[in-house]
Write an enzyme that holds these catalytic residues in place. Sequence first.
Site, short mmCIF file in Angstrom:
data_model
loop_
_atom_site.label_atom_id
_atom_site.label_comp_id
_atom_site.label_asym_id
_atom_site.label_seq_id
_atom_site.Cartn_x
_atom_site.Cartn_y
_atom_site.Cartn_z
N ILE A 44 0.86 -1.19 0.00
CA ILE A 44 0.00 0.00 0.00
C ILE A 44 0.90 1.24 0.00
CG2 ILE A 44 -1.64 1.35 1.39
CD1 ILE A 44 -2.89 -1.31 2.26
N HIS A 94 -7.18 0.42 17.65
CA HIS A 94 -6.99 -1.02 17.44
C HIS A 94 -8.11 -1.58 16.57
CE1 HIS A 94 -4.53 -1.68 21.40
NE2 HIS A 94 -4.04 -0.73 20.64
N ASP A 140 -4.68 -11.09 19.85
CA ASP A 140 -3.49 -10.42 19.29
C ASP A 140 -2.28 -11.35 19.19
OD1 ASP A 140 -3.04 -10.59 22.01
OD2 ASP A 140 -2.05 -8.64 22.16
N HIS A 163 5.49 0.75 27.82
CA HIS A 163 5.37 -0.71 27.80
C HIS A 163 6.56 -1.34 28.51
CE1 HIS A 163 5.20 -4.81 26.16
NE2 HIS A 163 3.91 -4.60 26.08
N THR A 167 5.92 2.73 23.60
CA THR A 167 7.10 1.84 23.65
C THR A 167 7.80 2.00 25.00
OG1 THR A 167 7.36 2.13 21.28
CG2 THR A 167 9.23 1.20 22.44
N GLU A 199 -4.54 -8.51 15.34
CA GLU A 199 -4.79 -7.17 15.88
C GLU A 199 -3.93 -6.16 15.13
OE1 GLU A 199 -5.07 -5.60 20.31
OE2 GLU A 199 -2.99 -5.55 19.61
N LYS A 226 3.03 -12.95 18.86
CA LYS A 226 3.21 -12.80 20.31
C LYS A 226 4.08 -13.92 20.84
CE LYS A 226 -0.01 -11.43 23.99
NZ LYS A 226 0.16 -9.97 23.91
P1 0O2 Z 1 1.83 -6.89 24.41
O1 0O2 Z 1 3.03 -7.29 25.20
O2 0O2 Z 1 2.03 -5.60 23.70
O3 0O2 Z 1 1.35 -7.96 23.48
P2 0O2 Z 1 -6.65 -5.43 28.32
O4 0O2 Z 1 -7.73 -6.35 28.76
O5 0O2 Z 1 -7.10 -4.02 28.17
O6 0O2 Z 1 -5.40 -5.55 29.13
P3 0O2 Z 1 -6.92 -6.47 25.62
O7 0O2 Z 1 -8.31 -6.85 25.94
O8 0O2 Z 1 -6.07 -7.52 24.99
O9 0O2 Z 1 -6.14 -5.91 26.89
O10 0O2 Z 1 -7.05 -5.33 24.58
P4 0O2 Z 1 -6.36 -3.92 24.47
O11 0O2 Z 1 -6.68 -3.07 25.63
O12 0O2 Z 1 -6.80 -3.44 23.15
O13 0O2 Z 1 -4.77 -4.21 24.51
C1 0O2 Z 1 -4.14 -4.90 23.52
C2 0O2 Z 1 -2.74 -4.40 23.35
O14 0O2 Z 1 -2.71 -2.97 23.31
C3 0O2 Z 1 -1.81 -4.74 24.49
O15 0O2 Z 1 -1.35 -6.06 24.35
C4 0O2 Z 1 -0.71 -3.69 24.29
O16 0O2 Z 1 0.11 -4.03 23.19
C5 0O2 Z 1 -1.52 -2.49 23.92
N1 0O2 Z 1 -1.88 -1.74 25.13
C6 0O2 Z 1 -3.06 -1.70 25.73
N2 0O2 Z 1 -3.02 -0.91 26.81
C7 0O2 Z 1 -1.77 -0.42 26.89
C8 0O2 Z 1 -1.11 0.50 27.79
O17 0O2 Z 1 -1.67 1.02 28.75
N3 0O2 Z 1 0.21 0.77 27.54
C9 0O2 Z 1 0.87 0.21 26.47
N4 0O2 Z 1 2.15 0.56 26.30
N5 0O2 Z 1 0.28 -0.65 25.63
C10 0O2 Z 1 -1.03 -0.95 25.82
P5 0O2 Z 1 -0.77 -6.86 25.58
O18 0O2 Z 1 -1.04 -8.30 25.37
O19 0O2 Z 1 -1.31 -6.26 26.85
O20 0O2 Z 1 0.75 -6.60 25.53
#
Ligand code: 0O2
Length: 267
Positions: free
Chosen positions: A27, A121, A73, A156, A153, A140, A48
Amino acid sequence: MEIQLWREILEPYQQAVDELVVKFNHIKQEYHNEGMYCPIVQVDGRVKKISSILEKCQRKNVQISQLEEKIEDIAGIRLICQFVEDINTVVELIRKRSDMVVKQEKDYISKSKPSGYRSYHMIVYYVVQTLSGPKQLEAEIQIRTLAMNFWSTIEHSLQYKYKEHMPEELRSRLLRAANAVDALDGEMASVRDEIMNAQNSNHLKASVVSDILNNIENLYHIANKREVVKIQDEFYRIYQSDDMQLLMRFNKELDILAETYRAQSLG
Ligand code: 0O2
């Protein structure tokens, strides 16, 4: 669970990530080929890690046998944009595609997470072709600006370090930094047109220069060498004048000249 089984589970996700990265990079390429401003600056993808999958299963109380249905994801794509406005363009682009079906959208830009996290997302269904037939899985797609990406970043890695025990002082500093990122994105949005115009003309210039040099190289093989040297000198002269219109006209003339030589060599 056997290690071999993990490989079997994760392999189609790796395939999905590889394919999606290629598609989003194409794209980008299409926009560049058309000489248009591209809303995506960077495409990243990852499967992951098993340890993160296990940690998420534990946190969300998901049985390992259900992880494919419950963890959305395992395949993750990150699309980085320059401006907040570009995010909407990318979202629309994904909604319109027939090879990705949107299951869910989470807008953490209009309303950021309590941590200060901002990103858009999209969970999409995506089909990969495997030896045992088509397999539909979920991926995702995180879409965010360069500034949002910088913040998330850093945050995290701090989350990873402190888990749920992040010191209050650090948490509020991060929130302040998130507000600063928001303000920065707002400021950049106000000069977006200016920046886009500058980048477009840079791309256009690079593409015209590349066309001209291609033409000169082709002419070198078929035309009179002295004439080609003259053309090259003329190119350097026009290039130094920094006049885009002249450069484009010169390119058109070279196209015609190259076409004439080609026709002569065929006749
Ligand atoms: P990783 O290590 O990045 O794979 P939740 O129930 O809210 O904790 P859910 O339902 O999976 O999570 O969905 P959400 O909220 O859309 O979060 C998915 C991903 O978004 C996370 O994956 C993170 O990558 C990112 N993310 C969400 N919230 C935050 C945050 O507060 N800070 C940062 N830096 N990233 C965030 P994982 O699996 O949590 O982590």
